[in-house]
Design a protein around this motif. Structure first.
Motif, PDB file in Angstrom:
ATOM      1  N   ASP A  14       0.817  -1.212   0.000  1.00  0.00           N
ATOM      2  CA  ASP A  14       0.000   0.000   0.000  1.00  0.00           C
ATOM      3  C   ASP A  14       0.851   1.263   0.000  1.00  0.00           C
ATOM      4  O   ASP A  14       0.512   2.244  -0.657  1.00  0.00           O
ATOM      5  CB  ASP A  14      -0.970   0.013   1.186  1.00  0.00           C
ATOM      6  N   GLN A  18       0.466   3.937  -3.003  1.00  0.00           N
ATOM      7  CA  GLN A  18       0.176   5.349  -2.775  1.00  0.00           C
ATOM      8  C   GLN A  18       1.256   6.240  -3.386  1.00  0.00           C
ATOM      9  O   GLN A  18       0.961   7.286  -3.975  1.00  0.00           O
ATOM     10  CB  GLN A  18       0.038   5.633  -1.273  1.00  0.00           C
ATOM     11  N   ARG A  21       0.852   6.200  -7.195  1.00  0.00           N
ATOM     12  CA  ARG A  21      -0.370   6.872  -7.643  1.00  0.00           C
ATOM     13  C   ARG A  21      -0.185   8.379  -7.752  1.00  0.00           C
ATOM     14  O   ARG A  21      -0.923   9.045  -8.477  1.00  0.00           O
ATOM     15  CB  ARG A  21      -1.521   6.565  -6.687  1.00  0.00           C
TER      16      ARG A  21
END
Length: 117
Positions: A14, A18, A21
């Motif tokens: 994650d 993140q 992204r």
């Protein structure tokens, strides 16, 4: 990921997702998970297991080693301790397995967490 790798930091999928992204907002989480698994299977990325079942990842290099993780603060230490090759051979003979690899996971409390207990 390059920033995480050069810093020598542990990261979760994650965390990586993140970070990526920010540069590619449409990037899917599943794509990142699949890519991380490919890198782990290729030996380019190490999966670090914690006592609570969570995983972090780290780029460690090519030398063979294992990880010791603190059950309290989650500090990770690389250790160069391993079972002798003869023991793996004996295990294979006793079980009828052709051993192809291994992973040793060590957990405990680091000195700082033990002192604060």
């Amino acid at each position: 990921m390059i920033e995480l790798a050069t810093a020598g930091a542990d990261f979760t999928v994650d965390d990586l997702w993140q970070s990526l992204r920010q540069k590619e907002p449409r990037l899917g989480r599943a794509t990142v998970y699949r890519s991380v698994e490919i890198l782990v299977n290729a030996g380019l990325l190490d999966r670090i297991e914690f006592a609570d079942g969570r995983h972090h990842y780290r780029i460690c290099g090519e030398r063979h080693h294992h990880h010791l993780t603190c059950t309290q603060c989650h500090r990770v230490v690389e250790v160069d301790i391993c079972l002798p090759a003869e023991q793996f051979k004996a295990i294979g003979q006793q079980t009828g397995f052709a051993i192809e690899g291994h992973s040793i996971t060590l957990f405990g409390r680091c000195a700082r967490c033990t002192a604060h207990r």
